[in-house]
Design an enzyme around this catalytic site. Structure first.
Site, PDB file in Angstrom:
ATOM      1  N   TYR A   1       0.780  -1.236  -0.018  1.00 42.29           N
ATOM      2  CA  TYR A   1       0.022   0.084  -0.119  1.00 42.29           C
ATOM      3  C   TYR A   1       0.877   1.095   0.065  1.00 42.29           C
ATOM      4  O   TYR A   1       0.563   2.237  -0.858  1.00 42.29           O
ATOM      5  CB  TYR A   1      -0.935   0.004   1.229  1.00 42.29           C
ATOM      6  CG  TYR A   1      -1.892   1.053   1.387  1.00 42.29           C
ATOM      7  CD1 TYR A   1      -3.210   1.209   0.861  1.00 42.29           C
ATOM      8  CD2 TYR A   1      -1.715   2.120   2.402  1.00 42.29           C
ATOM      9  CE1 TYR A   1      -4.148   1.933   0.967  1.00 42.29           C
ATOM     10  CE2 TYR A   1      -2.622   3.001   2.647  1.00 42.29           C
ATOM     11  CZ  TYR A   1      -3.904   2.927   1.547  1.00 42.29           C
ATOM     12  OH  TYR A   1      -4.894   4.016   1.889  1.00 42.29           O
TER      13      TYR A   1
ATOM     14  N   LYS B   1       1.020   4.178  -2.870  1.00 40.35           N
ATOM     15  CA  LYS B   1       0.533   5.502  -2.779  1.00 40.35           C
ATOM     16  C   LYS B   1       1.468   6.456  -2.817  1.00 40.35           C
ATOM     17  O   LYS B   1       1.280   7.426  -3.162  1.00 40.35           O
ATOM     18  CB  LYS B   1       0.103   5.350  -1.169  1.00 40.35           C
ATOM     19  CG  LYS B   1      -1.512   4.779  -0.886  1.00 40.35           C
ATOM     20  CD  LYS B   1      -2.379   5.069  -1.970  1.00 40.35           C
ATOM     21  CE  LYS B   1      -3.969   4.882  -1.285  1.00 40.35           C
ATOM     22  NZ  LYS B   1      -4.899   5.235  -2.417  1.00 40.35           N
TER      23      LYS B   1
HETATM   24  P1  NAD Z   1     -13.517   1.908   1.244  1.00 38.89           P
HETATM   25  O1  NAD Z   1     -12.946   0.694   1.290  1.00 38.89           O
HETATM   26  O2  NAD Z   1     -14.765   2.378   1.944  1.00 38.89           O
HETATM   27  O3  NAD Z   1     -13.734   2.260  -0.346  1.00 38.89           O
HETATM   28  C1  NAD Z   1     -12.937   2.074  -1.386  1.00 38.89           C
HETATM   29  C2  NAD Z   1     -13.832   1.634  -2.479  1.00 38.89           C
HETATM   30  O4  NAD Z   1     -12.972   1.192  -3.692  1.00 38.89           O
HETATM   31  C3  NAD Z   1     -14.769   0.358  -2.149  1.00 38.89           C
HETATM   32  O5  NAD Z   1     -15.911   0.574  -2.261  1.00 38.89           O
HETATM   33  C4  NAD Z   1     -14.175  -0.660  -3.027  1.00 38.89           C
HETATM   34  O6  NAD Z   1     -15.278  -1.581  -3.776  1.00 38.89           O
HETATM   35  C5  NAD Z   1     -13.598   0.156  -4.469  1.00 38.89           C
HETATM   36  N1  NAD Z   1     -12.826  -0.727  -4.962  1.00 38.89           N
HETATM   37  C6  NAD Z   1     -11.876  -1.523  -4.596  1.00 38.89           C
HETATM   38  N2  NAD Z   1     -11.164  -2.288  -5.719  1.00 38.89           N
HETATM   39  C7  NAD Z   1     -11.561  -1.551  -6.874  1.00 38.89           C
HETATM   40  C8  NAD Z   1     -11.331  -1.671  -8.035  1.00 38.89           C
HETATM   41  N3  NAD Z   1     -10.385  -2.784  -8.554  1.00 38.89           N
HETATM   42  N4  NAD Z   1     -11.823  -0.782  -8.944  1.00 38.89           N
HETATM   43  C9  NAD Z   1     -13.061   0.181  -8.626  1.00 38.89           C
HETATM   44  N5  NAD Z   1     -13.212   0.260  -7.320  1.00 38.89           N
HETATM   45  C10 NAD Z   1     -12.410  -0.602  -6.122  1.00 38.89           C
HETATM   46  O7  NAD Z   1     -12.122   2.931   1.680  1.00 38.89           O
HETATM   47  P2  NAD Z   1     -11.996   4.367   1.686  1.00 38.89           P
HETATM   48  O8  NAD Z   1     -11.588   4.630   3.183  1.00 38.89           O
HETATM   49  O9  NAD Z   1     -13.248   5.224   1.447  1.00 38.89           O
HETATM   50  O10 NAD Z   1     -10.863   4.620   0.775  1.00 38.89           O
HETATM   51  C11 NAD Z   1     -10.768   5.354  -0.329  1.00 38.89           C
HETATM   52  C12 NAD Z   1      -9.609   5.752  -0.943  1.00 38.89           C
HETATM   53  O11 NAD Z   1      -8.759   6.745   0.304  1.00 38.89           O
HETATM   54  C13 NAD Z   1      -8.507   4.818  -1.023  1.00 38.89           C
HETATM   55  O12 NAD Z   1      -7.689   4.953  -2.262  1.00 38.89           O
HETATM   56  C14 NAD Z   1      -7.657   4.789   0.284  1.00 38.89           C
HETATM   57  O13 NAD Z   1      -6.534   4.119   0.158  1.00 38.89           O
HETATM   58  C15 NAD Z   1      -7.668   6.113   0.635  1.00 38.89           C
HETATM   59  N6  NAD Z   1      -7.166   6.512   1.921  1.00 38.89           N
HETATM   60  C16 NAD Z   1      -8.240   6.241   2.745  1.00 38.89           C
HETATM   61  C17 NAD Z   1      -7.941   6.603   4.112  1.00 38.89           C
HETATM   62  C18 NAD Z   1      -8.938   6.521   5.215  1.00 38.89           C
HETATM   63  O14 NAD Z   1      -8.533   6.950   6.404  1.00 38.89           O
HETATM   64  N7  NAD Z   1     -10.173   5.716   5.044  1.00 38.89           N
HETATM   65  C19 NAD Z   1      -6.695   7.096   4.583  1.00 38.89           C
HETATM   66  C20 NAD Z   1      -5.574   7.456   3.647  1.00 38.89           C
HETATM   67  C21 NAD Z   1      -5.823   6.751   2.177  1.00 38.89           C
END
Ligand code: NAD
Length: 309
Positions: free
Chosen positions: A167, A171
């Site tokens: 990851y 990232k």
């Molecule tokens: P989440 O799991 O709630 O949402 C991520 C979504 O991406 C899911 O609905 C999933 O089905 C979809 N997904 C997975 N694989 C996929 C693919 N191959 N094609 C299309 N869609 C796909 O997670 P989140 O927390 O909403 O994360 C969203 C983004 O933010 C991610 O990139 C995550 O790495 C990043 N992020 C989140 C946090 C946090 O604190 N939540 C922190 C840093 C980065």
């Protein structure tokens, strides 16, 4: 408080738009006039399985609120899937103005135990997935003379974290891709920026968030919305949104030390000054951070009279 920014006439793609942060981005953009492709195959947190209902549910919510959206349940993890996501925008809404690559999965393991399968699967969604959607969208935006790209990094991508080598590598890679899109897009009114979000979503599973301050996706979405708006000309930058704090992140350098030649021991001797960031130097990616970095170093050499211009 006046009317918030509008996206009337704009077409947006949000990958991973079926849940969490992506859902929040998609609904905010749609509520302010954008036509949105909600892309999400709806698998589990580690990327297994599919569940079409995630994307369709968000599309339904947008429609019920009077907005326009279409579901795409392709995976961004393949070139064909990424192209299909962009083709959905072209086919349904006739173009693409905004691309938010937000899709993500997590597969945790200590570095010593991480399998190649887990490494590749995570890179496929976050980093290659970014390329799979940027690659077809970018030339269309350049040709149209307009585009707003937002790619998603993470605290883990900037600072690392335990058990997420896959990851963190993906990232960090996204930052490089965004910077190139920002440089190459600059002449075409195409911007590219990175969001470094944090919010309590299913990605926080297993973490005790009971003592956290309010930290919903709705505290991140306006930052992504602003970066996706025509009034935002900022490009090649990274923005943090965490629990109501909005900030920028940047690569900084120490001014450094010039010597016409170095021994290994001299590097050690000079280490404090080499690492001294009392007066940090930053080179904005656009217009030419790459060249500025080189010119700054050359200037030190020239000042010392070692290189003839
Ligand atoms: P989440 O799991 O709630 O949402 C991520 C979504 O991406 C899911 O609905 C999933 O089905 C979809 N997904 C997975 N694989 C996929 C693919 N191959 N094609 C299309 N869609 C796909 O997670 P989140 O927390 O909403 O994360 C969203 C983004 O933010 C991610 O990139 C995550 O790495 C990043 N992020 C989140 C946090 C946090 O604190 N939540 C922190 C840093 C980065």
């Amino acid at each position: 408080m006046g009317e918030d920014l509008r996206f009337d006439g704009r077409v947006a793609v949000v990958t991973g738009g079926g849940r969490g942060l992506g859902r929040s981005y998609a609904t905010l953009l749609a509520a302010h006039g954008a036509k949105v492709v909600v892309n999400d195959p709806g698998g589990s947190l580690d990327g297994a399985g599919v569940d079409d209902s995630a994307a369709h549910q968000v599309v339904r919510e947008i429609a019920e609120a009077g907005g326009h959206a279409v579901a795409s349940t392709e995976s961004v993890a393949t070139p064909e899937g990424g192209r299909a996501v962009i083709d959905t925008a072209l086919g349904h809404f006739g173009g693409i103005d905004i691309l938010v690559h937000n899709a993500g999965i997590v597969r945790r393991a200590p570095l010593s135990e991480m399998t190649y399968d887990d490494f590749e699967a995570v890179l496929d969604v976050h980093l290659r997935g970014a390329f799979h959607v940027v690659r077809p969208a970018f030339p269309l935006m350049c040709e149209a003379g307009y585009g707003r790209i937002v790619l998603t990094s993470s605290i883990g991508g900037l600072y690392g974290n335990d058990e997420v080598a896959n990851y963190a590598a993906a990232k960090a890679g996204v930052v490089g891709l965004s910077n190139v899109a920002a440089r190459e897009g600059a002449a075409h009114n195409v911007t590219s920026n990175v969001i470094v979000p944090a919010a309590v979503t299913r990605m926080a599973e297993g973490i005790d968030t009971s003592a956290y301050p309010p930290m919903g996706p709705e505290l991140v979405a306006p930052v992504v919305g602003y970066l996706a708006h025509e009034s935002c000309s900022v490009t090649g930058e990274m923005f943090i949104a965490l629990a109501g704090r909005v900030a920028m992140a940047a690569v900084t350098e120490s001014p450094g030390v010039y010597r016409p030649s170095w021994s290994m021991a001299e590097v050690g001797d000079e280490l404090d000054e080499i690492r001294d960031r009392t007066h940090p130097v930053t080179f904005p990616v656009v217009p030419d951070g790459h060249g500025d970095h080189i010119r700054y170093s050359f200037a030190m050499a020239r000042q010392a009279g070692q290189v003839h211009a």
